[in-house]
Scaffold this motif. Sequence first.
Motif, PDB file in Angstrom:
ATOM      1  N   TRP A  94       0.835  -1.208   0.000  1.00  0.00           N
ATOM      2  CA  TRP A  94       0.000   0.000   0.000  1.00  0.00           C
ATOM      3  C   TRP A  94       0.870   1.259   0.000  1.00  0.00           C
ATOM      4  O   TRP A  94       0.577   2.218  -0.717  1.00  0.00           O
ATOM      5  CB  TRP A  94      -0.913   0.008   1.226  1.00  0.00           C
ATOM      6  CG  TRP A  94      -1.963  -1.066   1.231  1.00  0.00           C
ATOM      7  CD1 TRP A  94      -2.524  -1.670   0.146  1.00  0.00           C
ATOM      8  CD2 TRP A  94      -2.558  -1.673   2.382  1.00  0.00           C
ATOM      9  NE1 TRP A  94      -3.435  -2.614   0.548  1.00  0.00           N
ATOM     10  CE2 TRP A  94      -3.482  -2.639   1.905  1.00  0.00           C
ATOM     11  CE3 TRP A  94      -2.417  -1.494   3.752  1.00  0.00           C
ATOM     12  CZ2 TRP A  94      -4.257  -3.408   2.778  1.00  0.00           C
ATOM     13  CZ3 TRP A  94      -3.191  -2.254   4.617  1.00  0.00           C
ATOM     14  CH2 TRP A  94      -4.093  -3.209   4.130  1.00  0.00           C
ATOM     15  N   LYS A  95       1.920   1.252   0.804  1.00  0.00           N
ATOM     16  CA  LYS A  95       2.797   2.424   0.879  1.00  0.00           C
ATOM     17  C   LYS A  95       3.606   2.598  -0.405  1.00  0.00           C
ATOM     18  O   LYS A  95       3.860   3.730  -0.837  1.00  0.00           O
ATOM     19  CB  LYS A  95       3.710   2.308   2.100  1.00  0.00           C
ATOM     20  CG  LYS A  95       2.943   2.427   3.417  1.00  0.00           C
ATOM     21  CD  LYS A  95       3.740   1.997   4.626  1.00  0.00           C
ATOM     22  CE  LYS A  95       2.900   2.069   5.890  1.00  0.00           C
ATOM     23  NZ  LYS A  95       3.580   1.492   7.071  1.00  0.00           N
ATOM     24  N   ASP A  96       3.999   1.479  -1.017  1.00  0.00           N
ATOM     25  CA  ASP A  96       4.681   1.575  -2.317  1.00  0.00           C
ATOM     26  C   ASP A  96       3.751   2.173  -3.371  1.00  0.00           C
ATOM     27  O   ASP A  96       4.181   2.977  -4.214  1.00  0.00           O
ATOM     28  CB  ASP A  96       5.150   0.192  -2.777  1.00  0.00           C
ATOM     29  CG  ASP A  96       6.319  -0.343  -1.956  1.00  0.00           C
ATOM     30  OD1 ASP A  96       7.013   0.477  -1.308  1.00  0.00           O
ATOM     31  OD2 ASP A  96       6.535  -1.566  -1.956  1.00  0.00           O
ATOM     32  N   LEU A  97       2.476   1.781  -3.328  1.00  0.00           N
ATOM     33  CA  LEU A  97       1.500   2.321  -4.278  1.00  0.00           C
ATOM     34  C   LEU A  97       1.296   3.816  -4.059  1.00  0.00           C
ATOM     35  O   LEU A  97       1.105   4.573  -5.027  1.00  0.00           O
ATOM     36  CB  LEU A  97       0.167   1.575  -4.143  1.00  0.00           C
ATOM     37  CG  LEU A  97       0.160   0.123  -4.627  1.00  0.00           C
ATOM     38  CD1 LEU A  97      -1.151  -0.567  -4.245  1.00  0.00           C
ATOM     39  CD2 LEU A  97       0.362   0.057  -6.136  1.00  0.00           C
ATOM     40  N   PHE A 242      -2.017  16.878  -2.116  1.00  0.00           N
ATOM     41  CA  PHE A 242      -2.384  16.209  -0.864  1.00  0.00           C
ATOM     42  C   PHE A 242      -2.608  14.737  -1.169  1.00  0.00           C
ATOM     43  O   PHE A 242      -3.357  14.383  -2.083  1.00  0.00           O
ATOM     44  CB  PHE A 242      -3.662  16.836  -0.304  1.00  0.00           C
ATOM     45  CG  PHE A 242      -4.299  16.043   0.814  1.00  0.00           C
ATOM     46  CD1 PHE A 242      -3.856  16.185   2.118  1.00  0.00           C
ATOM     47  CD2 PHE A 242      -5.348  15.172   0.551  1.00  0.00           C
ATOM     48  CE1 PHE A 242      -4.444  15.463   3.152  1.00  0.00           C
ATOM     49  CE2 PHE A 242      -5.941  14.446   1.576  1.00  0.00           C
ATOM     50  CZ  PHE A 242      -5.491  14.590   2.876  1.00  0.00           C
ATOM     51  N   LEU A 243      -1.947  13.851  -0.402  1.00  0.00           N
ATOM     52  CA  LEU A 243      -2.104  12.405  -0.587  1.00  0.00           C
ATOM     53  C   LEU A 243      -2.326  11.746   0.771  1.00  0.00           C
ATOM     54  O   LEU A 243      -1.502  11.894   1.670  1.00  0.00           O
ATOM     55  CB  LEU A 243      -0.864  11.808  -1.256  1.00  0.00           C
ATOM     56  CG  LEU A 243      -0.644  12.148  -2.732  1.00  0.00           C
ATOM     57  CD1 LEU A 243       0.755  11.760  -3.165  1.00  0.00           C
ATOM     58  CD2 LEU A 243      -1.672  11.430  -3.602  1.00  0.00           C
ATOM     59  N   CYS A 244      -3.443  11.042   0.891  1.00  0.00           N
ATOM     60  CA  CYS A 244      -3.788  10.385   2.156  1.00  0.00           C
ATOM     61  C   CYS A 244      -4.039   8.909   1.911  1.00  0.00           C
ATOM     62  O   CYS A 244      -4.862   8.532   1.065  1.00  0.00           O
ATOM     63  CB  CYS A 244      -5.036  11.036   2.758  1.00  0.00           C
ATOM     64  SG  CYS A 244      -5.654  10.212   4.243  1.00  0.00           S
ATOM     65  N   LEU A 245      -3.332   8.072   2.642  1.00  0.00           N
ATOM     66  CA  LEU A 245      -3.534   6.621   2.605  1.00  0.00           C
ATOM     67  C   LEU A 245      -4.266   6.236   3.879  1.00  0.00           C
ATOM     68  O   LEU A 245      -3.777   6.500   4.981  1.00  0.00           O
ATOM     69  CB  LEU A 245      -2.189   5.899   2.509  1.00  0.00           C
ATOM     70  CG  LEU A 245      -2.202   4.374   2.416  1.00  0.00           C
ATOM     71  CD1 LEU A 245      -2.877   3.911   1.126  1.00  0.00           C
ATOM     72  CD2 LEU A 245      -0.771   3.828   2.476  1.00  0.00           C
ATOM     73  N   GLU A 246      -5.458   5.659   3.729  1.00  0.00           N
ATOM     74  CA  GLU A 246      -6.259   5.379   4.928  1.00  0.00           C
ATOM     75  C   GLU A 246      -7.198   4.207   4.674  1.00  0.00           C
ATOM     76  O   GLU A 246      -7.539   3.899   3.525  1.00  0.00           O
ATOM     77  CB  GLU A 246      -7.056   6.631   5.311  1.00  0.00           C
ATOM     78  CG  GLU A 246      -7.762   6.572   6.656  1.00  0.00           C
ATOM     79  CD  GLU A 246      -6.830   6.189   7.802  1.00  0.00           C
ATOM     80  OE1 GLU A 246      -6.782   4.973   8.111  1.00  0.00           O
ATOM     81  OE2 GLU A 246      -6.159   7.070   8.364  1.00  0.00           O
ATOM     82  N   PHE A 247      -7.604   3.549   5.756  1.00  0.00           N
ATOM     83  CA  PHE A 247      -8.596   2.483   5.650  1.00  0.00           C
ATOM     84  C   PHE A 247      -9.920   3.067   5.172  1.00  0.00           C
ATOM     85  O   PHE A 247     -10.234   4.239   5.428  1.00  0.00           O
ATOM     86  CB  PHE A 247      -8.786   1.792   6.995  1.00  0.00           C
ATOM     87  CG  PHE A 247      -7.596   0.974   7.419  1.00  0.00           C
ATOM     88  CD1 PHE A 247      -7.403  -0.303   6.922  1.00  0.00           C
ATOM     89  CD2 PHE A 247      -6.671   1.501   8.308  1.00  0.00           C
ATOM     90  CE1 PHE A 247      -6.299  -1.047   7.303  1.00  0.00           C
ATOM     91  CE2 PHE A 247      -5.560   0.752   8.696  1.00  0.00           C
ATOM     92  CZ  PHE A 247      -5.372  -0.520   8.190  1.00  0.00           C
ATOM     93  N   SER A 248     -10.707   2.254   4.484  1.00  0.00           N
ATOM     94  CA  SER A 248     -11.980   2.726   3.954  1.00  0.00           C
ATOM     95  C   SER A 248     -13.084   1.726   4.306  1.00  0.00           C
ATOM     96  O   SER A 248     -12.822   0.665   4.866  1.00  0.00           O
ATOM     97  CB  SER A 248     -11.885   2.894   2.439  1.00  0.00           C
ATOM     98  OG  SER A 248     -11.536   1.674   1.807  1.00  0.00           O
ATOM     99  N   GLN A 249     -14.302   2.103   3.989  1.00  0.00           N
ATOM    100  CA  GLN A 249     -15.427   1.208   4.219  1.00  0.00           C
ATOM    101  C   GLN A 249     -15.508   0.197   3.078  1.00  0.00           C
ATOM    102  O   GLN A 249     -15.471   0.568   1.906  1.00  0.00           O
ATOM    103  CB  GLN A 249     -16.722   2.006   4.323  1.00  0.00           C
ATOM    104  CG  GLN A 249     -16.773   2.902   5.549  1.00  0.00           C
ATOM    105  CD  GLN A 249     -18.105   3.613   5.697  1.00  0.00           C
ATOM    106  OE1 GLN A 249     -19.032   3.387   4.919  1.00  0.00           O
ATOM    107  NE2 GLN A 249     -18.197   4.471   6.695  1.00  0.00           N
ATOM    108  N   VAL A 250     -15.598  -1.074   3.449  1.00  0.00           N
ATOM    109  CA  VAL A 250     -15.620  -2.146   2.456  1.00  0.00           C
ATOM    110  C   VAL A 250     -17.055  -2.363   1.990  1.00  0.00           C
ATOM    111  O   VAL A 250     -17.945  -2.627   2.801  1.00  0.00           O
ATOM    112  CB  VAL A 250     -15.045  -3.444   3.053  1.00  0.00           C
ATOM    113  CG1 VAL A 250     -15.039  -4.558   2.009  1.00  0.00           C
ATOM    114  CG2 VAL A 250     -13.635  -3.211   3.576  1.00  0.00           C
ATOM    115  N   ALA A 320      -7.747   3.033   0.847  1.00  0.00           N
ATOM    116  CA  ALA A 320      -7.896   3.896  -0.311  1.00  0.00           C
ATOM    117  C   ALA A 320      -6.850   4.987  -0.278  1.00  0.00           C
ATOM    118  O   ALA A 320      -6.380   5.394   0.803  1.00  0.00           O
ATOM    119  CB  ALA A 320      -9.292   4.508  -0.366  1.00  0.00           C
ATOM    120  N   ILE A 321      -6.459   5.474  -1.441  1.00  0.00           N
ATOM    121  CA  ILE A 321      -5.594   6.646  -1.564  1.00  0.00           C
ATOM    122  C   ILE A 321      -6.469   7.824  -1.979  1.00  0.00           C
ATOM    123  O   ILE A 321      -7.110   7.788  -3.037  1.00  0.00           O
ATOM    124  CB  ILE A 321      -4.490   6.430  -2.613  1.00  0.00           C
ATOM    125  CG1 ILE A 321      -3.567   5.281  -2.212  1.00  0.00           C
ATOM    126  CG2 ILE A 321      -3.674   7.708  -2.790  1.00  0.00           C
ATOM    127  CD1 ILE A 321      -2.523   4.927  -3.262  1.00  0.00           C
TER     128      ILE A 321
END
Length: 327
Positions: A94-97, A242-250, A320-321
């Motif tokens: 995820w962090k590489d993406l 602005f770039l945010c990597l965070e959990f999302s609703q499935v 999600a990014i």
Amino acid sequence: MAASGSCVLWSYCGHGWSRVMWCCRLPGFRSSWPGGPLGARHLSEEKRATETHFGFETVSEEEKGGKVYQVFESVAKKYDVMNDMMSLGIHRVWKDLLLGKMHPFPGTQLLDVAGGTGDIAFRFLNYVQAQHQRKQKRQLRAQQNLSWEEIAKKYQNEEDSLGGSRVMVCDINKEMLKIGKQKARAQGYKAGLAWVLGDAEELPFDDDKFDVYTIAFGIRNVTHIDRALQEAHRVLKPGGRFLCLEFSQVNNPLISRLYDLYSFQVIPVLGEVIAGDWKSYQYLVESIRQFPSQEEFKEMIEDAGFQKVTYESLTSGIVAIHSGFKL
């Protein structure tokens, strides 16, 4: 958690950043808030206005800051191990993406918020160094008359190996920063890297300072997400990202059920076995479920002033990014 005090901006080994003392206020200890006093509001309205969530628990806004601080102070030493165990190592992908989507070029000035352990910062340095080396190779092929000494000098200049890129890691938690700096020393990261103790809701930086702002798995722990987004917008240069990597609703029902089962039945147990801390990892799971939906968060980013806001779901929508531009 300490009250308002001075935070030190540590300079990296090189030139460009300086050592500065900043006044930082931690969540819950500000003397006043935007919007003025509550005035003649009823007590019940005032109570609702100052309540928030800490996982599934309802707490005051003042209390949440301290509780979150204690969670990350507790998990700091086992943070990387637990990330590998909880995600089966997928957090690295995820962090590489995220870095691939950022696609930074040599000279990029990055602010990584809530990034105390350095995962995004180190990837950024590796990425821009590889980009700069490819650029150097192209230039060397075009300059066949250079001597071996001149070629060696170009590759041995550590400060120039990043092409002027810099990353500032900002985190509110001293223990997380401590772990990050230890990792940096162990892995040999020196040039282009600096660390600062600071609050995402009140960043100790001037306006229009950075090309890119990143926050990975950190914004859901902020007491006032809207204020953190406004600060992100403020410190970015015009045209900044602005770039945010965070959990999302499935959204997939089957995957959602499996995800819930793993989250609530397995992750806290891993936390207890590996880190001796059930409660902290229980909170981390609950905080994911309290985070706004993809569409709600997209609207919050737009409300902060960002344009061209998008989100890209990863791994069946588990994370999600989110991205946007300051135009």
